[in-house]
Design an enzyme around this catalytic site. Structure first.
Site, PDB file in Angstrom:
ATOM      1  N   ARG A  80     -49.904  93.563  57.398  1.00  0.00           N
ATOM      2  CA  ARG A  80     -49.964  92.405  56.506  1.00  0.00           C
ATOM      3  C   ARG A  80     -49.366  92.709  55.136  1.00  0.00           C
ATOM      4  O   ARG A  80     -48.983  91.796  54.401  1.00  0.00           O
ATOM      5  CB  ARG A  80     -51.411  91.929  56.389  1.00  0.00           C
ATOM      6  N   TYR A 134     -42.563  67.287  45.203  1.00  0.00           N
ATOM      7  CA  TYR A 134     -42.622  67.273  46.658  1.00  0.00           C
ATOM      8  C   TYR A 134     -44.000  66.799  47.119  1.00  0.00           C
ATOM      9  O   TYR A 134     -45.029  67.244  46.600  1.00  0.00           O
ATOM     10  CB  TYR A 134     -42.359  68.711  47.097  1.00  0.00           C
ATOM     11  N   ASP A 206     -40.202  74.741  41.497  1.00  0.00           N
ATOM     12  CA  ASP A 206     -39.692  74.686  42.865  1.00  0.00           C
ATOM     13  C   ASP A 206     -38.170  74.575  42.777  1.00  0.00           C
ATOM     14  O   ASP A 206     -37.629  73.549  42.392  1.00  0.00           O
ATOM     15  CB  ASP A 206     -40.294  73.480  43.593  1.00  0.00           C
ATOM     16  N   LYS A 231     -35.007  76.248  54.005  1.00  0.00           N
ATOM     17  CA  LYS A 231     -33.828  75.423  53.762  1.00  0.00           C
ATOM     18  C   LYS A 231     -32.554  76.269  53.668  1.00  0.00           C
ATOM     19  O   LYS A 231     -32.088  76.808  54.661  1.00  0.00           O
ATOM     20  CB  LYS A 231     -34.039  74.593  52.502  1.00  0.00           C
TER      21      LYS A 231
END
Length: 415
Positions: A80, A134, A206, A231
């Site tokens: 992790r 968003y 962002d 993206k």
């Protein structure tokens, strides 16, 4: 047979220890994209870092285990915490952001935004978020942060230095998104971050639309730069991932929140993101050029009321875009003069080169009918017509224009 033990390598060989990244600050961004995250410890003469899949890490001795416990991020420790595959991607992303101390990876862009907020806020705090944010960001604030006793206030994306009037003693974070990924308002980031920094308020942005190739939030005063790597970095519509890149002051808090919330990403997905990152510059250049060609064509069509693209001089935030950005990307929107959202099917359903779907930044073009009802809290939009968001891919722009031309003719034939 004895236990398999990891090796301590040198001279660029595979190693269990995390090596300091190479200093690429003097290199052009296209060069950094190719070479970042490929230094000592990530490969042994191999171009791409191998995919290190691991949960359990074995130690040579109890003494080595105790040493690792004292500094778990300095070497392989537990899956992790990452392996060289994830480390390579983190280092590569950090190299793209002047002023960055490090990057953490998340299973989605939403997870990156949520964790960055949780790294900073506490019960009783006041958070400011741009009204163009968003939708999942808004839902996280309105539902999760609210249950934690944190107040969210939305502000006009064009507020600039006027944001000072909204600050309270308990304001801890200002979350920006420039441009907004639906309506494309450009924010005066330097003005907002200067006021926030003077008050000890954290700012985060962002930056998925621009990527660090087109705008660098930390250089403009932000503390944390966030991307949905899903993206443009991924670029092929086949992975989900987010990142948050922080200054030296904020990185420890971001790391702590990431580990406490249990965020990790698959090394296989990290390898896909690394592969996408290497070609980001050439893909983004092509998508930028094609999107501008399509946007300019749309702006001249009689059925189109307006085109929302920051690089067009007609865009309300164009001057700020010219000041703070080095270019644009492939995502923009247009508004039709008449009709209803339901009637958009005549335009979109039979497009040959545009898929219908969420996200953006892949090699394929997308056309999305957008419902703007209820997406604002304190501002109103200056248009009412049907709204379409386009993500321009790598197809020939002439073919895309011909496809949209046929779609607009189908649409207008309804009236």
């Amino acid at each position: 047979m004895g236990r398999q033990r990891h090796q301590s390598g040198g001279d660029g060989r595979l190693t269990s220890r995390r090596q300091p990244p190479a200093d690429l600050s003097g290199q052009a961004v296209a060069t950094r994209l190719v070479h970042a995250g490929r230094g000592p410890g990530f490969s042994d003469g191999i171009v791409n870092p191998p995919v290190w899949r691991a949960s359990t890490i074995l130690f040579d001795s109890c003494a080595d285990l105790e040493a690792a416990n004292a500094s778990p991020d300095a070497q392989l420790y537990y899956g992790r915490r990452g392996t060289p595959t994830q480390w390579a991607l983190e280092d590569a992303l950090t190299a793209l952001e002047p002023g960055a101390a490090g990057t953490k990876l998340f299973p989605s862009g939403v997870a990156a935004i949520a964790t960055a907020l949780l790294a900073v806020v506490k019960t009783g705090d006041h958070v400011l978020i741009t009204d163009s944010a968003y939708e999942p960001t808004r839902l996280f604030a309105d539902q999760v942060l609210k249950r934690m006793g944190i107040t969210t206030q939305y502000f006009d994306p064009a507020i600039g230095a006027g944001i000072e009037t909204l600050l309270r003693a308990e304001t801890s974070v200002i979350l920006l998104e420039s441009p907004g990924s639906l309506t494309f308002e450009i924010q005066d980031v330097p003005a907002i971050t200067a006021i926030a920094r003077a008050r000890g308020i954290v700012t985060m942005l962002d930056n998925t639309w621009a990527t660090p190739l087109r705008m660098q939030p930390l250089a403009l005063g932000c503390d944390i730069s966030i991307q949905a790597l899903t993206k443009y970095v991924g670029g092929h519509s086949d992975l989900m991932m987010g990142s948050a890149t922080a200054t030296k002051a904020l990185l420890p808090r971001l790391k702590a929140a990431t580990y406490r919330l249990g965020h990790t990403v698959s090394p296989d997905d990290a390898a896909l993101a690394l592969r996408g990152l290497r070609t980001l510059a050439v893909r983004l250049d092509r998508q930028e050029a094609s999107a501008l060609q399509v946007a300019r064509w749309l702006a001249a069509q009689p059925a189109v009321d307006r085109v929302l693209h920051p690089a067009l001089p007609s865009h309300p935030g164009h001057d700020l875009w010219r000041r703070d950005f080095s270019g644009s990307s492939g995502l923009f929107a247009f508004v039709l003069k008449r009709g209803t959202r339901r009637q958009l099917a005549a335009l979109i359903d039979d497009l040959q080169h545009f898929g219908i779907g969420f996200s953006w930044g892949g090699f394929e073009s997308l056309a999305l009918p957008v419902r703007l009802d209820g997406c604002r809290s304190v501002t109103t939009l200056p248009f009412t017509g049907p709204f379409v968001r386009l993500s321009i891919g790598l197809e020939d722009p002439g073919d895309l224009i011909a496809d949209l031309d046929a779609g607009l003719r189908r649409y207008e034939a309804q009236f």
